[in-house]
Design a protein around this motif. Structure first.
Motif, PDB file in Angstrom:
ATOM      1  N   MET A 168       0.841  -1.170   0.000  1.00  0.00           N
ATOM      2  CA  MET A 168       0.000   0.000   0.000  1.00  0.00           C
ATOM      3  C   MET A 168       0.895   1.244   0.000  1.00  0.00           C
ATOM      4  SD  MET A 168      -3.055   1.009   2.723  1.00  0.00           S
ATOM      5  CE  MET A 168      -4.114  -0.344   2.341  1.00  0.00           C
ATOM      6  N   THR A 169       0.614   2.194  -0.896  1.00  0.00           N
ATOM      7  CA  THR A 169       1.410   3.425  -0.980  1.00  0.00           C
ATOM      8  C   THR A 169       1.046   4.353   0.187  1.00  0.00           C
ATOM      9  OG1 THR A 169      -0.195   4.659  -2.276  1.00  0.00           O
ATOM     10  CG2 THR A 169       1.345   3.272  -3.501  1.00  0.00           C
ATOM     11  N   PRO A 170       1.919   5.302   0.495  1.00  0.00           N
ATOM     12  CA  PRO A 170       1.599   6.245   1.578  1.00  0.00           C
ATOM     13  C   PRO A 170       0.285   6.997   1.320  1.00  0.00           C
ATOM     14  CG  PRO A 170       3.920   6.421   0.987  1.00  0.00           C
ATOM     15  CD  PRO A 170       3.281   5.491  -0.009  1.00  0.00           C
ATOM     16  N   LEU A 222      -2.995   6.856   3.833  1.00  0.00           N
ATOM     17  CA  LEU A 222      -3.676   8.016   4.420  1.00  0.00           C
ATOM     18  C   LEU A 222      -5.162   8.010   4.058  1.00  0.00           C
ATOM     19  CD1 LEU A 222      -1.011  10.801   3.788  1.00  0.00           C
ATOM     20  CD2 LEU A 222      -1.622   9.762   5.979  1.00  0.00           C
ATOM     21  N   SER A 223      -5.449   7.672   2.824  1.00  0.00           N
ATOM     22  CA  SER A 223      -6.832   7.604   2.372  1.00  0.00           C
ATOM     23  C   SER A 223      -7.587   6.542   3.161  1.00  0.00           C
ATOM     24  CB  SER A 223      -6.884   7.300   0.878  1.00  0.00           C
ATOM     25  OG  SER A 223      -8.205   7.244   0.432  1.00  0.00           O
ATOM     26  N   LYS A 240     -11.415   5.026   7.532  1.00  0.00           N
ATOM     27  CA  LYS A 240     -11.667   4.340   8.806  1.00  0.00           C
ATOM     28  C   LYS A 240     -12.180   5.321   9.871  1.00  0.00           C
ATOM     29  CE  LYS A 240      -8.432   0.513   8.278  1.00  0.00           C
ATOM     30  NZ  LYS A 240      -7.141  -0.049   8.710  1.00  0.00           N
ATOM     31  N   VAL A 241     -11.641   6.531   9.856  1.00  0.00           N
ATOM     32  CA  VAL A 241     -12.124   7.544  10.794  1.00  0.00           C
ATOM     33  C   VAL A 241     -13.583   7.862  10.481  1.00  0.00           C
ATOM     34  CG1 VAL A 241     -11.915   9.969  11.509  1.00  0.00           C
ATOM     35  CG2 VAL A 241      -9.864   8.545  11.295  1.00  0.00           C
ATOM     36  N   VAL A 300      -2.755   8.042  13.049  1.00  0.00           N
ATOM     37  CA  VAL A 300      -1.908   7.993  11.851  1.00  0.00           C
ATOM     38  C   VAL A 300      -2.023   9.320  11.098  1.00  0.00           C
ATOM     39  CG1 VAL A 300      -1.664   6.930   9.565  1.00  0.00           C
ATOM     40  CG2 VAL A 300      -1.964   5.491  11.595  1.00  0.00           C
ATOM     41  N   LEU A 301      -3.252   9.783  10.919  1.00  0.00           N
ATOM     42  CA  LEU A 301      -3.472  11.055  10.224  1.00  0.00           C
ATOM     43  C   LEU A 301      -2.826  12.215  10.993  1.00  0.00           C
ATOM     44  CD1 LEU A 301      -7.233  10.638   9.243  1.00  0.00           C
ATOM     45  CD2 LEU A 301      -5.255  10.503   7.709  1.00  0.00           C
TER      46      LEU A 301
END
Length: 185
Positions: free
Chosen positions: A1-3, A7-8, A13-14, A25-26
């Motif tokens: 999975m790319t960075p 983030l997406s 998930k949030v 993480v964000l």
């Protein structure tokens, strides 16, 4: 999975599960970047930290508005940050305008210590409402607006701090505005 995908995924998930680990993480990724932007924008670390807090709070509350198909998580979060920054700048500008009010309020001539009201200030209504104010607030309003004294001069004359003059004036004007209504602003 790319960075970018990571983030997406965290933002989704949030939005869907109020996932605190995903929010962490964000936060870890965006907070330092937002702070740097805030310091550059406001030239003040406290304001920059407030921007971080406002932005990340909005990210938490509005995450459900993010759609991965419409753009990257970074773009979405930076848009939220930009809007929070604009709000902060408007707030700063508004506060500056409030502090300028004494500089732009029209002054009226005073004759023999008697207050001379002109134009709409001649109304008996104003005098009646002015008389209802506590004496300390009456002195400040009359001194600043009718005796052409600066707040600093009035503070010296009354033997009180300038901040006290400002507070009394703000309270007095608020009371007058409430009693007289908006049509007399």
């Amino acid at each position: 999975m790319t960075p970018t995908e990571h983030l997406s995924d965290a933002l989704v998930k949030v939005a869907s599960h109020r996932d605190r680990a995903a929010f962490a993480v964000l936060f870890e990724y965006f907070a330092p970047k937002i702070k740097r932007f805030g310091i550059k924008q406001f030239n003040n670390e406290a304001s920059a930290m407030e921007l971080v807090q406002d932005t990340m709070t909005s990210v938490w509350r509005k995450a459900h508005l993010y759609h991965p198909s419409k753009g990257a998580a970074t773009t979405w979060v930076y848009t939220v940050m930009r809007n929070a920054s604009f709000d902060a700048l408007r707030k700063i500008r508004s506060n500056r305008e409030d502090t300028l009010s004494e500089d732009i309020w029209p002054m009226v001539q005073v004759e023999d210590e008697e207050v001379v009201f002109t134009d709409h200030l001649e109304s008996q209504l104003l005098q009646e409402h002015l008389d209802k104010l506590p004496l300390a607030q009456q002195e400040v309003v009359k001194g600043v607006y009718f005796q052409d004294l600066s707040q600093e001069q009035l503070a010296k004359q009354l033997g009180v701090p300038v901040g006290t003059v400002k507070s009394r004036l703000r309270l007095a004007l608020s009371k007058l505005r409430n009693h007289m209504g908006a049509e007399h602003d």
